[in-house]
Design a protein around this motif. Structure first.
Motif, PDB file in Angstrom:
ATOM      1  N   GLU A  93      -5.415 -14.997  11.512  1.00 34.61           N
ATOM      2  CA  GLU A  93      -6.030 -14.396  12.695  1.00 34.61           C
ATOM      3  C   GLU A  93      -5.530 -12.966  12.890  1.00 34.61           C
ATOM      4  O   GLU A  93      -6.308 -12.056  13.185  1.00 34.61           O
ATOM      5  CB  GLU A  93      -5.705 -15.249  13.930  1.00 34.61           C
ATOM      6  CG  GLU A  93      -6.483 -14.834  15.167  1.00 34.61           C
ATOM      7  CD  GLU A  93      -6.059 -15.644  16.395  1.00 34.61           C
ATOM      8  OE1 GLU A  93      -5.460 -16.730  16.201  1.00 34.61           O
ATOM      9  OE2 GLU A  93      -6.306 -15.172  17.519  1.00 34.61           O
ATOM     10  N   ARG A  96      -7.223 -10.742  10.336  1.00 34.82           N
ATOM     11  CA  ARG A  96      -8.624 -10.450  10.673  1.00 34.82           C
ATOM     12  C   ARG A  96      -8.707  -9.321  11.687  1.00 34.82           C
ATOM     13  O   ARG A  96      -9.646  -8.536  11.690  1.00 34.82           O
ATOM     14  CB  ARG A  96      -9.314 -11.706  11.212  1.00 34.82           C
ATOM     15  CG  ARG A  96      -9.855 -12.612  10.112  1.00 34.82           C
ATOM     16  CD  ARG A  96     -10.739 -13.725  10.686  1.00 34.82           C
ATOM     17  NE  ARG A  96      -9.948 -14.759  11.350  1.00 34.82           N
ATOM     18  CZ  ARG A  96      -9.515 -15.875  10.759  1.00 34.82           C
ATOM     19  NH1 ARG A  96      -9.803 -16.088   9.492  1.00 34.82           N
ATOM     20  NH2 ARG A  96      -8.809 -16.760  11.418  1.00 34.82           N
ATOM     21  N   PRO A  99      -7.357  -5.710   9.335  1.00 38.53           N
ATOM     22  CA  PRO A  99      -7.738  -5.912   7.928  1.00 38.53           C
ATOM     23  C   PRO A  99      -7.157  -4.891   6.950  1.00 38.53           C
ATOM     24  O   PRO A  99      -7.013  -5.184   5.773  1.00 38.53           O
ATOM     25  CB  PRO A  99      -9.267  -5.830   7.966  1.00 38.53           C
ATOM     26  CG  PRO A  99      -9.593  -5.113   9.224  1.00 38.53           C
ATOM     27  CD  PRO A  99      -8.514  -5.453  10.193  1.00 38.53           C
ATOM     28  N   ALA A 178     -17.482 -12.294   5.121  1.00 35.75           N
ATOM     29  CA  ALA A 178     -16.886 -12.730   6.382  1.00 35.75           C
ATOM     30  C   ALA A 178     -16.802 -14.255   6.452  1.00 35.75           C
ATOM     31  O   ALA A 178     -15.823 -14.810   6.955  1.00 35.75           O
ATOM     32  CB  ALA A 178     -17.697 -12.189   7.561  1.00 35.75           C
ATOM     33  N   VAL A 181     -13.834 -15.434   4.425  1.00 40.42           N
ATOM     34  CA  VAL A 181     -12.585 -15.212   5.158  1.00 40.42           C
ATOM     35  C   VAL A 181     -12.439 -16.237   6.286  1.00 40.42           C
ATOM     36  O   VAL A 181     -11.350 -16.755   6.522  1.00 40.42           O
ATOM     37  CB  VAL A 181     -12.530 -13.777   5.719  1.00 40.42           C
ATOM     38  CG1 VAL A 181     -11.351 -13.615   6.658  1.00 40.42           C
ATOM     39  CG2 VAL A 181     -12.451 -12.771   4.575  1.00 40.42           C
TER      40      VAL A 181
END
Lengths: 199, 199
Positions: A93, A96, A99, A178, A181
């Motif tokens: 988290e 993200r 990045p 995305a 990920v």
DNA sequence: GTCTATAAGCTGATAGAC
DNA sequence: GTCTATCAGCTTATAGAC
């Protein structure tokens, strides 16, 4: 919504943005000044030099990168795998939200390995000890803690390092990557369980 | 032992060394010239500009980085896991000879993702297809090819990206880290077998 | 504290002799 | 092809007015 940031804070935020995406050598003091909405001379008034400003940013980002969350592997009564699960979730988290953090840290450290001595980090030794204890208690299978952690953390970080290359090689668009990920957590834990679970 | 390299070759070798460790922004034409044992003006005589010279180096290194060995996943009668084994062995060996290659490629690509369009790479689609075929034939367990390849390749590459950081966090010296890299192959294949093997 | 103006040094690139 | 000398532009950093 008021403009409540001090000039110093505005500079630091701008410097983080520029240094993270451009690296030290690629960053320009003018760019940082523009982004902070101030004058180039102000940067030197507050932080003396590009070096000093960079060092400040790097120290801050280094703390963010080295997962202090790993310290929670020690306490409470969760199983080791459940603690790992919590750790992986939190670390992914954070990545993200940041990045470009991994490439910034790894690039900087590779071009200046001496910087490492400034950081007293005990989290590594602690994790190794916890794993050895779990192994000796028969709670997890015997594995090399270094290899395991290198893989586990690498599985979290690597997608953020290789993004453009993998998008090219596998012909993926933004959404597809995305999604990968977003689902990464499951595969990391699948690895952990496969390697650590006692049969 | 004679000095048989042409000036052009000496420049390219020097440029590779400097660009790989310093990156584009950090590299200096003077440094490349010194390393090649020639004059700065010669660089421009042979390659016109820093940009052109960098592009040449980058194209060469990109070919090296994207594992063309993966193409061997198609042919012959070895099992998929044996083909993977051969691939991982060869790729790790190449990386040991070119330890700064991964950071160079990933840094460059992250700061200039558009470069990817210049590389027509079919190896990604091919690997995905091969895995899907193996899955439908029941030879390997059903897994997301993207996640699997991201992990497999990441396990090979990551130790070369994170070297200084991991040496610091786990308090390892050169020899200890070299030992981890030397044994990496076993752990990569342990992952592959654990995830792919049909029970 | 914030600005403009400018210094001082470096960097990529070129001109021109040999 | 290879060299020296030099230019033009950029980049960090400072001086000094307000």
């Amino acid at each position: 919504m008021e403009e409540s940031l001090t000039t110093e804070q505005k500079i630091i935020e701008a410097a983080e943005g520029v240094f993270l995406t451009e690296g030290y050598a690629g960053a320009r003091m003018q760019q940082i000044a523009d982004r902070a909405g101030i004058n180039k001379a102000m940067l030197h008034y507050y932080f003396r030099s590009k070096d000093k400003l960079f060092e400040l940013v790097f120290r801050h980002k280094m703390k963010q990168f080295v997962p202090q969350i790993a310290l929670t592997l020690q306490d409470d009564q969760l199983s080791f795998l459940d603690k790992l699960d919590r750790f992986v979730m939190a670390y992914l988290e954070m990545l993200r939200k940041n990045p470009s953090l991994p490439l910034f840290i790894l690039s900087t450290m590779n071009r200046n390995p001496d910087l490492m001595v400034h950081f007293k980090i005990e989290v590594g030794q602690m994790v190794v000890q916890v794993m050895k204890d779990e192994i000796s208690k028969g709670k997890i299978r015997p594995v090399d803690p270094h290899q395991f952690m290198l893989t586990l953390v690498g599985m979290c970080i690597f997608p953020f390092l290789a993004r453009p290359v993998f998008m090219g090689i596998f012909n993926l668009n933004q959404e597809a990557y995305a999604a990968i990920v977003a689902e990464r957590h499951l595969h990391v834990m699948q690895y952990a369980r496969a390697i650590l679970s006692v049969s």
